[in-house]
Design a protein around this motif. Structure first.
Motif: not given
Length: 77
Positions: A39-46, A48-53, A65-73
């Protein structure tokens, strides 16, 4: 998903995350030290922090992470 539309897929057996463009092209492969990266999800102020299981070792890792992710729905409500 990344903000730009790429899909990040935990790739079991390949030890990492495959980043796939909206057109279906492999953008990059981000290696991890675990054969069961699940799994992977994104967070942090920008976003660009990725949490990976890393399921084989039972670890949750955080990386930049190199690019920003989307917020969880549920965070968008």
């Amino acid at each position: 998903m990344e903000e730009c539309g790429n899909i990040c897929v935990a790739t079991i057996g390949e030890c990492g995350i495959s980043v796939i463009s909206p057109e279906g092209e492999l953008v990059e492969f981000v290696e991890t030290p675990d054969i069961f990266t699940t799994n992977i999800c994104f967070g942090g102020e920008d976003m660009m922090d990725a949490w990976i299981c890393l399921s084989a070792t039972g670890k949750l890792v955080k990386t930049r992470w190199k690019r920003p992710g989307l917020k969880l729905e549920y965070l968008n409500k």
